[in-house]
Design an enzyme around this catalytic site. Structure first.
Site, PDB file in Angstrom:
ATOM      1  N   ASN A  22       0.464  -0.867  -0.324  1.00 23.06           N
ATOM      2  CA  ASN A  22      -0.152  -0.384   0.009  1.00 23.06           C
ATOM      3  C   ASN A  22       0.851   0.881  -0.133  1.00 23.06           C
ATOM      4  OD1 ASN A  22      -2.151  -1.562  -0.078  1.00 23.06           O
ATOM      5  ND2 ASN A  22      -2.725  -1.278   2.036  1.00 23.06           N
ATOM      6  N   ARG A  94      -8.341  -1.205  -6.719  1.00 20.66           N
ATOM      7  CA  ARG A  94      -9.277   0.321  -6.545  1.00 20.66           C
ATOM      8  C   ARG A  94      -8.253   1.669  -6.646  1.00 20.66           C
ATOM      9  NH1 ARG A  94     -13.775   1.690  -4.459  1.00 20.66           N
ATOM     10  NH2 ARG A  94     -12.651   3.683  -3.265  1.00 20.66           N
ATOM     11  N   CYS A 118     -17.117  -3.457  -3.760  1.00 22.64           N
ATOM     12  CA  CYS A 118     -16.254  -4.571  -3.291  1.00 22.64           C
ATOM     13  C   CYS A 118     -16.500  -4.963  -2.268  1.00 22.64           C
ATOM     14  CB  CYS A 118     -15.547  -3.061  -2.811  1.00 22.64           C
ATOM     15  SG  CYS A 118     -13.469  -4.010  -2.050  1.00 22.64           S
ATOM     16  N   PRO A 124     -17.184   4.738  -1.794  1.00 21.48           N
ATOM     17  CA  PRO A 124     -17.280   5.795  -2.152  1.00 21.48           C
ATOM     18  C   PRO A 124     -15.622   6.601  -3.023  1.00 21.48           C
ATOM     19  CG  PRO A 124     -17.467   6.133  -0.588  1.00 21.48           C
ATOM     20  CD  PRO A 124     -17.212   4.633  -0.155  1.00 21.48           C
ATOM     21  N   ASP A 126     -16.158  10.178  -3.422  1.00 19.21           N
ATOM     22  CA  ASP A 126     -16.443  11.361  -3.668  1.00 19.21           C
ATOM     23  C   ASP A 126     -15.397  12.700  -2.552  1.00 19.21           C
ATOM     24  OD1 ASP A 126     -17.118   9.762  -0.764  1.00 19.21           O
ATOM     25  OD2 ASP A 126     -17.635  11.541   0.004  1.00 19.21           O
ATOM     26  N   LEU A 127     -14.780  11.982  -2.281  1.00 21.85           N
ATOM     27  CA  LEU A 127     -13.192  13.192  -1.491  1.00 21.85           C
ATOM     28  C   LEU A 127     -12.350  13.126  -2.395  1.00 21.85           C
ATOM     29  CD1 LEU A 127     -13.367  11.585   2.122  1.00 21.85           C
ATOM     30  CD2 LEU A 127     -13.987  13.642   2.153  1.00 21.85           C
ATOM     31  N   ILE A 331     -14.119   1.744   9.957  1.00 23.98           N
ATOM     32  CA  ILE A 331     -13.651   2.675   9.276  1.00 23.98           C
ATOM     33  C   ILE A 331     -14.728   1.654   7.816  1.00 23.98           C
ATOM     34  CG2 ILE A 331     -11.752   1.953   6.910  1.00 23.98           C
ATOM     35  CD1 ILE A 331     -11.104   3.678   9.856  1.00 23.98           C
TER      36      ILE A 331
HETATM   37  C1  EPZ Z   1      -6.671   2.621   1.984  1.00 23.52           C
HETATM   38  O1  EPZ Z   1      -7.261   2.183   0.569  1.00 23.52           O
HETATM   39  C2  EPZ Z   1      -6.118   0.483   1.601  1.00 23.52           C
HETATM   40  N1  EPZ Z   1      -5.662   0.760   0.263  1.00 23.52           N
HETATM   41  C3  EPZ Z   1      -6.754  -0.263   2.204  1.00 23.52           C
HETATM   42  O2  EPZ Z   1      -6.570  -1.096   1.543  1.00 23.52           O
HETATM   43  C4  EPZ Z   1      -7.457   0.246   3.614  1.00 23.52           C
HETATM   44  O3  EPZ Z   1      -8.214  -1.187   3.830  1.00 23.52           O
HETATM   45  C5  EPZ Z   1      -7.571   1.618   3.284  1.00 23.52           C
HETATM   46  O4  EPZ Z   1      -6.837   2.625   2.694  1.00 23.52           O
HETATM   47  C6  EPZ Z   1      -7.831   1.650   5.106  1.00 23.52           C
HETATM   48  O5  EPZ Z   1      -7.044   1.589   5.917  1.00 23.52           O
HETATM   49  C7  EPZ Z   1      -4.478   0.978  -0.288  1.00 23.52           C
HETATM   50  O6  EPZ Z   1      -3.584   1.980   0.329  1.00 23.52           O
HETATM   51  C8  EPZ Z   1      -4.234   0.898  -1.578  1.00 23.52           C
HETATM   52  P1  EPZ Z   1      -9.398   4.844   2.830  1.00 23.52           P
HETATM   53  P2  EPZ Z   1      -8.334   3.383   0.479  1.00 23.52           P
HETATM   54  O7  EPZ Z   1      -9.634   5.470   1.527  1.00 23.52           O
HETATM   55  O8  EPZ Z   1      -7.613   4.911   0.209  1.00 23.52           O
HETATM   56  C9  EPZ Z   1     -14.110   5.958   2.853  1.00 23.52           C
HETATM   57  C10 EPZ Z   1      -5.530  -3.857   1.622  1.00 23.52           C
HETATM   58  O9  EPZ Z   1      -6.071  -4.962   2.790  1.00 23.52           O
HETATM   59  N2  EPZ Z   1     -14.826   7.039   2.084  1.00 23.52           N
HETATM   60  O10 EPZ Z   1      -8.752   4.981   3.345  1.00 23.52           O
HETATM   61  O11 EPZ Z   1      -9.870   3.112  -0.368  1.00 23.52           O
HETATM   62  C11 EPZ Z   1     -14.286   4.656   2.819  1.00 23.52           C
HETATM   63  O12 EPZ Z   1     -15.318   4.047   2.329  1.00 23.52           O
HETATM   64  C12 EPZ Z   1      -6.739  -2.645   1.733  1.00 23.52           C
HETATM   65  O13 EPZ Z   1      -4.881  -3.420   1.312  1.00 23.52           O
HETATM   66  C13 EPZ Z   1     -15.187   7.851   1.670  1.00 23.52           C
HETATM   67  O14 EPZ Z   1     -16.591   7.866   2.316  1.00 23.52           O
HETATM   68  O15 EPZ Z   1      -9.544   3.466   2.405  1.00 23.52           O
HETATM   69  C14 EPZ Z   1     -13.814   4.235   3.828  1.00 23.52           C
HETATM   70  O16 EPZ Z   1     -15.128   3.979   4.862  1.00 23.52           O
HETATM   71  C15 EPZ Z   1      -8.249  -2.930   2.115  1.00 23.52           C
HETATM   72  N3  EPZ Z   1     -15.187   8.568   0.352  1.00 23.52           N
HETATM   73  C16 EPZ Z   1     -13.272   5.245   4.642  1.00 23.52           C
HETATM   74  O17 EPZ Z   1     -13.460   6.482   4.012  1.00 23.52           O
HETATM   75  C17 EPZ Z   1     -13.537   8.324  -0.788  1.00 23.52           C
HETATM   76  O18 EPZ Z   1     -14.040   9.513  -1.226  1.00 23.52           O
HETATM   77  C18 EPZ Z   1     -11.518   5.279   4.235  1.00 23.52           C
HETATM   78  O19 EPZ Z   1     -11.128   4.810   3.724  1.00 23.52           O
HETATM   79  C19 EPZ Z   1     -12.804   7.534   0.355  1.00 23.52           C
HETATM   80  C20 EPZ Z   1     -13.108   6.202   1.199  1.00 23.52           C
END
Ligand code: EPZ
Length: 422
Positions: A22, A94, A118, A124, A126-127, A331
């Site tokens: 990651n 993703r 997923c 999402p 959106d951020l 999360i």
């Molecule tokens: C990263 O995903 C990791 N992936 C994930 O690891 C990890 O589970 C996640 O961060 C949380 O630590 C990589 O680094 C490649 P987020 P990411 O955006 O960035 C919400 C693994 O197993 N959210 O930090 O996509 C989201 O739904 C993977 O290696 C929004 O609401 O995760 C979640 O609840 C799986 N809107 C929270 O934020 C957005 O636009 C955190 O997600 C983006 C996210």
């Protein structure tokens, strides 16, 4: 499709931790910000990394990947069209969505397939879109693609917090874009994960002006251009803690090498509460586990909290603790696909919304189980190592996305695990 055949095992000896998947993926996307050559060392050889290689090749990069070193340079072939990340690749991973920010900033246009649903729940973007729009990008969704154009990009002060806190890859997208956007960008509620800190350090080594990485307030002053660089990826904290969870569940004592314990404070705290001992010696880490595990309550949070990516693996250990534990998933409230499979192995876990109540049992029992996602697969492998009898974990391609040579590493620790064609 491959499967793992696993027998109850006791682990001992040493395991070397690979570079972080990651951390490597966003840094690979960041190479789009320069025409210079980037050399990235300690990159794990995983299917997700190979997918990112293909995406970068589609986007005009020439890549050599040998012995965990990636050399990325501008292709001598004509870019055609050089700003589209296609759905056939993005849908499998993703993280490829974080090509959006660098493409927008460097090539002033980007068309990246929307990653879609997923198995760990809604994810999402959106951020990501909000952050890039605030930097002046015109963003639209067209036929399943996110199309972003950027003639009038300008640095600004933006807030990137969401319903579930900060976002790792949205922070990566905005941070990368801001390095080449004129003016000052301040990202409030930025992700503090070590992988984002490493991305910032990588960008700084390319000439970016960044302050405040590893804090929720990152300031970036845009540069005209960035240069190539040479950089080493940090150890994979999730892989390291997956082996620690395996040591707990199998009540074994093992040593991890090539690990950065500073990235694992929350995890070590939980390990100690469960009864394990973590001792740091000369860059290595010894984990000693008693024969009786104590129950604990774990809540997942963004960094520096306990990572969601370890929730499933620690649930296995707690299924064998003496008492009742509670896991709260803050999360991804739906990230519980492994619960039903663990219950088929004799665990007693009740899920209610974002909570899982785990009643520890004397033993788990081998069964045929189905891997649903990367970390759930790792949990099932751990459960197989701890369970009496034979366990077959089907669909292990999930695990190949994120764990380098996992069965080799477990075998070296004395585990009875082999891969077979399904
Ligand atoms: C990263 O995903 C990791 N992936 C994930 O690891 C990890 O589970 C996640 O961060 C949380 O630590 C990589 O680094 C490649 P987020 P990411 O955006 O960035 C919400 C693994 O197993 N959210 O930090 O996509 C989201 O739904 C993977 O290696 C929004 O609401 O995760 C979640 O609840 C799986 N809107 C929270 O934020 C957005 O636009 C955190 O997600 C983006 C996210």
């Amino acid at each position: 499709m491959d499967k793992f055949i696993i027998q109850k095992s006791s682990l001992k000896g040493e395991v070397k931790i690979s570079g972080s998947k990651n951390a490597a993926l966003p840094v690979m996307a960041a190479t789009l910000l320069t025409d210079g050559q980037c050399v990235i060392k300690n990159v794990p050889d995983l299917s997700d990394i190979r997918t990112m290689v293909k995406i970068l090749e589609c986007l005009g990069k020439e890549i050599k990947f040998e012995e965990n070193t990636l050399i990325v340079k501008k292709s001598s072939k004509k870019l055609n069209p050089g700003f589209i990340a296609p759905y056939r690749l993005v849908r499998t991973m993703r993280a490829s969505f974080c090509c959006l920010g660098p493409l927008l900033a460097k090539r002033k246009k980007a068309k990246v397939a929307l990653p879609g649903g997923c198995v760990i729940g809604p994810r999402p973007v959106d951020l990501h879109l909000k952050g890039l729009s605030q930097l002046g990008a015109k963003v639209s969704i067209e036929n399943g693609y996110c199309v972003a154009g950027g003639k009038d990009l300008k640095g600004c002060h933006l807030y990137l917090g969401g319903q579930f806190g900060s976002s790792v890859l949205a922070t990566a997208n905005v941070l990368m874009a801001a390095t080449l956007i004129e003016g000052k960008t301040v990202i409030e509620h930025a992700a503090c994960e070590p992988e984002i800190e490493m991305l910032a350090l990588f960008l700084k080594s390319m000439g970016a002006d960044i302050e405040g990485e590893a804090t929720p307030l990152i300031t970036v002053r845009g540069q005209k251009s960035l240069s190539g660089t040479t950089f080493e990826v940090i150890p994979d904290r999730i892989e390291a803690a997956t082996f620690i969870a395996a040591a707990l569940a199998t009540k074994s004592s093992i040593t991890l090498t090539g690990v950065n314990l500073k990235h694992l404070t929350a995890v070590i705290d939980v390990v100690k509460m469960i009864g394990g001992q973590v001792i740091e010696t000369n860059g290595a880490c010894r984990v000693n586990v008693p024969s009786k595990l104590s129950p604990v309550n774990i809540t997942t949070f963004s960094y520096p909290g306990f990572p969601t990516d370890l929730q499933a693996q620690f649930m296995v250990a707690l299924s064998l603790a003496s008492g009742i534990s509670l896991i709260t998933e803050k999360i991804y409230p739906d990230r519980f696909m492994h619960v039903a499979e663990l219950n088929r192995m004799g665990a007693s876990i009740q899920r209610s919304g974002p909570y899982a109540i785990i009643e520890g049992k004397e033993a788990l029992f081998g069964a045929e189980v189905m891997a649903s996602d990367l970390r759930a697969s790792a949990a099932l492998v751990i459960a197989g190592l701890a369970a009496l009898g034979k366990t077959e974990v089907l669909r292990v391609y999930h695990i190949d996305r994120g764990y380098e040579k996992i069965e080799e590493k477990f075998s070296k620790l004395g585990a009875k695990i082999k891969r077979e064609k399904q």
